[in-house]
Design a protein around this motif. Sequence first.
Motif, PDB file in Angstrom:
ATOM      1  N   ARG A 102       0.836  -1.210   0.000  1.00 49.01           N
ATOM      2  CA  ARG A 102       0.000   0.000   0.000  1.00 49.01           C
ATOM      3  C   ARG A 102       0.869   1.258   0.000  1.00 49.01           C
ATOM      4  O   ARG A 102       0.594   2.213  -0.718  1.00 49.01           O
ATOM      5  N   MET A 103       1.944   1.248   0.815  1.00 46.71           N
ATOM      6  CA  MET A 103       2.835   2.412   0.846  1.00 46.71           C
ATOM      7  C   MET A 103       3.515   2.591  -0.506  1.00 46.71           C
ATOM      8  O   MET A 103       3.652   3.718  -0.996  1.00 46.71           O
ATOM      9  N   SER A 104       3.944   1.505  -1.131  1.00 46.85           N
ATOM     10  CA  SER A 104       4.582   1.586  -2.447  1.00 46.85           C
ATOM     11  C   SER A 104       3.612   2.172  -3.471  1.00 46.85           C
ATOM     12  O   SER A 104       4.000   2.996  -4.300  1.00 46.85           O
ATOM     13  N   GLY A 105       2.364   1.755  -3.401  1.00 46.87           N
ATOM     14  CA  GLY A 105       1.347   2.292  -4.304  1.00 46.87           C
ATOM     15  C   GLY A 105       1.130   3.781  -4.089  1.00 46.87           C
ATOM     16  O   GLY A 105       1.013   4.545  -5.052  1.00 46.87           O
ATOM     17  N   LEU A 106       1.077   4.184  -2.835  1.00 43.01           N
ATOM     18  CA  LEU A 106       0.901   5.611  -2.544  1.00 43.01           C
ATOM     19  C   LEU A 106       2.085   6.426  -3.040  1.00 43.01           C
ATOM     20  O   LEU A 106       1.922   7.506  -3.604  1.00 43.01           O
ATOM     21  N   LEU A 107       3.281   5.911  -2.847  1.00 44.29           N
ATOM     22  CA  LEU A 107       4.467   6.627  -3.298  1.00 44.29           C
ATOM     23  C   LEU A 107       4.537   6.679  -4.820  1.00 44.29           C
ATOM     24  O   LEU A 107       4.986   7.675  -5.388  1.00 44.29           O
ATOM     25  N   ALA A 108       4.095   5.635  -5.490  1.00 40.12           N
ATOM     26  CA  ALA A 108       4.101   5.627  -6.953  1.00 40.12           C
ATOM     27  C   ALA A 108       3.095   6.627  -7.506  1.00 40.12           C
ATOM     28  O   ALA A 108       3.328   7.235  -8.552  1.00 40.12           O
ATOM     29  N   PRO A 111       3.277  12.479  -7.168  1.00 37.40           N
ATOM     30  CA  PRO A 111       4.228  13.054  -8.117  1.00 37.40           C
ATOM     31  C   PRO A 111       5.452  13.655  -7.447  1.00 37.40           C
ATOM     32  O   PRO A 111       6.410  14.006  -8.117  1.00 37.40           O
ATOM     33  N   GLY A 112       5.425  13.769  -6.159  1.00 40.16           N
ATOM     34  CA  GLY A 112       6.570  14.343  -5.446  1.00 40.16           C
ATOM     35  C   GLY A 112       6.465  15.849  -5.397  1.00 40.16           C
ATOM     36  O   GLY A 112       5.530  16.449  -5.910  1.00 40.16           O
ATOM     37  N   PRO A 113       7.444  16.476  -4.812  1.00 39.33           N
ATOM     38  CA  PRO A 113       7.395  17.938  -4.705  1.00 39.33           C
ATOM     39  C   PRO A 113       7.587  18.569  -6.086  1.00 39.33           C
ATOM     40  O   PRO A 113       8.397  18.115  -6.888  1.00 39.33           O
ATOM     41  N   GLY A 114       6.795  19.579  -6.337  1.00 44.98           N
ATOM     42  CA  GLY A 114       6.905  20.326  -7.607  1.00 44.98           C
ATOM     43  C   GLY A 114       8.013  21.354  -7.505  1.00 44.98           C
ATOM     44  O   GLY A 114       8.766  21.396  -6.534  1.00 44.98           O
ATOM     45  N   PRO A 115       8.130  22.190  -8.534  1.00 45.74           N
ATOM     46  CA  PRO A 115       9.156  23.238  -8.475  1.00 45.74           C
ATOM     47  C   PRO A 115       8.889  24.150  -7.283  1.00 45.74           C
ATOM     48  O   PRO A 115       7.766  24.565  -7.044  1.00 45.74           O
ATOM     49  N   GLY A 116       9.920  24.421  -6.570  1.00 41.85           N
ATOM     50  CA  GLY A 116       9.778  25.238  -5.370  1.00 41.85           C
ATOM     51  C   GLY A 116       9.718  26.713  -5.697  1.00 41.85           C
ATOM     52  O   GLY A 116       9.858  27.128  -6.849  1.00 41.85           O
ATOM     53  N   PRO A 117       9.529  27.526  -4.675  1.00 42.64           N
ATOM     54  CA  PRO A 117       9.399  28.970  -4.875  1.00 42.64           C
ATOM     55  C   PRO A 117      10.739  29.633  -5.175  1.00 42.64           C
ATOM     56  O   PRO A 117      10.796  30.839  -5.368  1.00 42.64           O
ATOM     57  N   GLY A 118      11.804  28.878  -5.216  1.00 41.64           N
ATOM     58  CA  GLY A 118      13.110  29.494  -5.460  1.00 41.64           C
ATOM     59  C   GLY A 118      13.969  29.350  -4.240  1.00 41.64           C
ATOM     60  O   GLY A 118      13.640  28.634  -3.300  1.00 41.64           O
ATOM     61  N   PRO A 119      15.102  30.021  -4.234  1.00 42.12           N
ATOM     62  CA  PRO A 119      16.016  29.901  -3.097  1.00 42.12           C
ATOM     63  C   PRO A 119      15.402  30.466  -1.833  1.00 42.12           C
ATOM     64  O   PRO A 119      14.560  31.348  -1.868  1.00 42.12           O
TER      65      PRO A 119
END
Length: 140
Positions: A102-108, A111-119
């Motif tokens: 279930r955890m593997s499915g959730l991680l798949a 999409p992960g973190p998108g582009p951040g706001p910058g430095p």
Amino acid sequence: MVVDGLTDETVDRLFHALADATRRDILRRCVRSGLSVSRLAEAYPMSFAAVQKHVTVLERAGLITKRRRGRERLVHTDPGAVDRARQALDELETAWRARVDRMSGLLADDPGPGPGPGPDPGAGPEAGSGDKETTEGQDR
């Protein structure tokens, strides 16, 4: 967790009994044929009373049975009880594998973190300044 009618308390007693090397050895010795407690005690560097206590723990856990033969009570390993310990472990393995799946499915799906706001503005003047001295001559 209940395994084939075994309560948590029963499973706890079962694994507590199996946690000791002497008790596991007693189980191995009593698989093929029954042995008396006095005969078992001869094999260990401890008192008869200590071996009797180990046998009592195994008996309360349902891992051994005692059968009377004349004046002696012979200790026999109960293969069904050892099977129940294996079933309890199998059930735990199944539950944990399902959780990992279930955890593997959730991680798949994430999409992960998108582009951040910058430095980070609090990171100091070097962060994101594009300082030419540090980037000149470096392969990109």
